[in-house]
Design a protein around this motif. Sequence first.
Motif, short mmCIF file in Angstrom:
data_model
loop_
_atom_site.label_atom_id
_atom_site.label_comp_id
_atom_site.label_asym_id
_atom_site.label_seq_id
_atom_site.Cartn_x
_atom_site.Cartn_y
_atom_site.Cartn_z
N UNK A 1 3.87 5.95 -5.49
CA UNK A 1 3.73 6.04 -6.94
C UNK A 1 2.54 6.90 -7.31
N UNK A 2 1.46 6.75 -6.55
CA UNK A 2 0.28 7.56 -6.82
C UNK A 2 0.57 9.05 -6.60
N UNK A 3 1.36 9.36 -5.57
CA UNK A 3 1.71 10.75 -5.33
C UNK A 3 2.55 11.31 -6.48
N UNK A 4 3.46 10.51 -7.02
CA UNK A 4 4.25 10.96 -8.18
C UNK A 4 3.35 11.20 -9.38
N UNK A 5 2.41 10.30 -9.57
CA UNK A 5 1.48 10.43 -10.70
C UNK A 5 0.63 11.69 -10.56
N UNK B 1 0.83 -1.20 0.00
CA UNK B 1 0.00 0.00 0.00
C UNK B 1 0.87 1.25 0.00
N UNK B 2 1.94 1.25 0.83
CA UNK B 2 2.83 2.41 0.86
C UNK B 2 3.53 2.59 -0.49
N UNK B 3 3.91 1.48 -1.10
CA UNK B 3 4.55 1.56 -2.42
C UNK B 3 3.61 2.21 -3.42
N UNK B 4 2.38 1.76 -3.50
CA UNK B 4 1.41 2.31 -4.43
C UNK B 4 1.10 3.76 -4.08
N UNK B 5 1.07 4.06 -2.80
CA UNK B 5 0.78 5.44 -2.39
C UNK B 5 1.86 6.39 -2.89
N UNK C 1 -3.67 2.38 -12.50
CA UNK C 1 -4.93 2.97 -12.05
C UNK C 1 -6.04 1.93 -11.93
N UNK C 2 -6.91 2.14 -10.96
CA UNK C 2 -8.11 1.33 -10.79
C UNK C 2 -9.30 2.10 -11.34
N UNK C 3 -10.29 1.35 -11.78
CA UNK C 3 -11.48 1.98 -12.34
C UNK C 3 -12.33 2.56 -11.22
N UNK C 4 -12.66 3.86 -11.37
CA UNK C 4 -13.44 4.55 -10.36
C UNK C 4 -14.93 4.33 -10.59
N UNK D 1 1.23 9.64 -20.77
CA UNK D 1 1.06 8.71 -21.89
C UNK D 1 1.17 7.27 -21.43
N UNK D 2 2.07 6.99 -20.48
CA UNK D 2 2.28 5.62 -20.01
C UNK D 2 2.49 5.67 -18.49
N UNK D 3 1.41 5.60 -17.70
CA UNK D 3 1.55 5.72 -16.23
C UNK D 3 2.34 4.57 -15.61
N UNK D 4 2.57 3.49 -16.36
CA UNK D 4 3.31 2.35 -15.81
C UNK D 4 4.80 2.69 -15.64
N UNK D 5 5.26 3.81 -16.17
CA UNK D 5 6.65 4.21 -15.99
C UNK D 5 6.93 4.67 -14.56
#
Length: 690
Positions: free
Chosen positions: A385-389, A379-383, A529-532, A520-524
């Motif tokens: 990455x989400x903040x960078x995004x 969860x912290x890892x995704x958080x 992303x999850x569907x809202x 263009x490529x959020x996987x970088x």
Amino acid sequence: MPSFINISDNSGRNLCDISSDFGNLRISALRKASRISDSVDSVTIGPASVVENNENWNENIENKPNNLNITNKNFEKSTIIPNSSSRSGITFSIKKLLLENETQRREEVRQAIDKRKQQMEKSERALQQEMALMREILATKREREEAAELAKLEAEEEKLAQQSEIKKRHEQQLHVQRMQERKERLEREAEECRILKERETLFQRIRNNLRERCKDVGMLSKTSKDKNSVLQMLGPYTMKLKELSQQIEMINEKARKGELTDYDVHLADQIARQGEEILNDCAAEIARIEAFYEEETAKREHEMKLAAANVQIENAILQQAAQQSYAIDGQTLQQLHHDLEIIQPLDGLPETPPNEIASNAPETGATTTDSSSVETVIYEQDHESFQIYQAAKQFLEQCTESQAFREFKESIATKKFRFECQKAINVPVNTISVINGSHLLDKYNKLRNLLSGRSPLNVNQYPQGPLFCKNLLARNIVSQGETLVSSKSEAAFGIAAVTLALMCDFPDFAELLKAHFYKTCPYLIPHFPSKLQGQSDEEYYTELGYKYIDGVVEKQTKFLTRISGIMRLYATIIVTNRRRGVTCAHPLGLQIAWRWLASTINYEVQPKFADICATLILDMLEVVGNSLWTAYPRQCPKLLNLLRQHYYPQVQNCGGVSGGPVARLEKFLNDSIVNNFIPPPEGQLPPNFW
């Protein structure tokens, strides 16, 4: 040629002398006439003359001196007349003198005319001879010229004939060559058609074989006695067969388009073999289940009284075995995490320490074997990455969605300026190549001068001009990854070299470029992303990086190819060296690559992202792996082992995986671990290239 003017006779006199004598004679006669004009009033010469009986007149005539210059000696003698001569004698002498003078003059004139005539005839004959000679010379010359011209014409005609013959032979050779090439092309096309038909036939046989295996698996499940156990056992095998069927259908799509290759047939054969193995495994498992079922049935028949006790004992044994298995797995994972946490970079290398695989930040603490701790780390890892995004998304919106920027883009007054800026950016970017260092330097100088306002097109004439150009350049570079690099990976190094130099010169451009990469490529990042709730499929797939054309989402294979090019360009910027003399920090260093690998490995694999993760991990390792291995020779082998032993099985067993990216990732990991080396990427520029 004789002259018609200077013609002389034997006596040395010419017509000019004769005419001069006549002139003197006329002057003498006129002088005498003027002297006697006062005393003579009648005709005195000729037949009409009147002789008067005037003695004084006669005496005057006789006494007058005769000034005529007469050359004849007889005439001079006859002119001496004594004073005593008579008047008739004087008259006779004058008449005779005049008559003789006239006769002599006429004779001289006739002779002069005859002589002149002879000279003219002689001159005419000479002229005729000369004219005849000239005619002969001209005729000879004309004949020579005509002969030369004829020879020249004949030579030219011969040359034209030779050229025509050569051209004819050349055309015949070309015709023969074209016919031969056409024949070879037809034979080659026929051979290709034959090979393609053989491939398609073989592929269809393999495809039908896989279908038969799927049907056999279904038949085995129907004929089983213990259907519940068989269906539970067949669950993973069914998902695997479904995956293989999808892979076969993708290859079949290429076969329908006539694009089937030997590799596709080989891949289909491997898929069919996997189907055979699955069938054999299913048969073995079903046989085991059947034997176990029969054995259990027999036991239940013979030991009905002890059934409840046996069930309780069996459940207790299974629970104890599961706990022991979990403890062993947790201990192994903890040891691997611990090995990666204690790794430190080599001395003397840039300070780009890798992130921990199980934790992205040091303050998260040591990794434990507790499942709840692992979920917290993820969860912290995704958080993060989400903040960078989110930060990249907000930065891009602030730059490109402001009111001033929109007005600038929509204004008619700036239309020509925007077109010129687009042209000034597209031409250098589209022509970047690694021909030599001077070529890269030329493209870099053009773009740098444009962004700094030192080019003929002054971007500072509008407040939004620099931002417009930087945003346009960043978007164009990302587009190069989607189009050019996805089909020709070696082209990424030239683009990356110029891009990195501009990122060092313009930090705001570096942030814009990273924002466009992540959009263009959020996987970088990586960000999955999850569907809202309430979000449409088109909005969600657009956020995932897919493109829609006429309301239809792009195919998965095309999407994977496109994001693979983006990742390769992004990774190439990471491993590209800065220009000589540049001291600024690298905008994308090796720590970015290590963090990305760590975050991706800690992400729980989902079926819809499995082939994406496999594709991007392979691209990142192929480009950056050699540099990571050189910088961290102790960490990299452990990272690869973790990928192969723990992450790869998750991707492989995940449903919905296309198979191709997963197979390529497996081969790369095995080769790298066996060889204990990752080769450098093809086309990488040497240090200090420019």
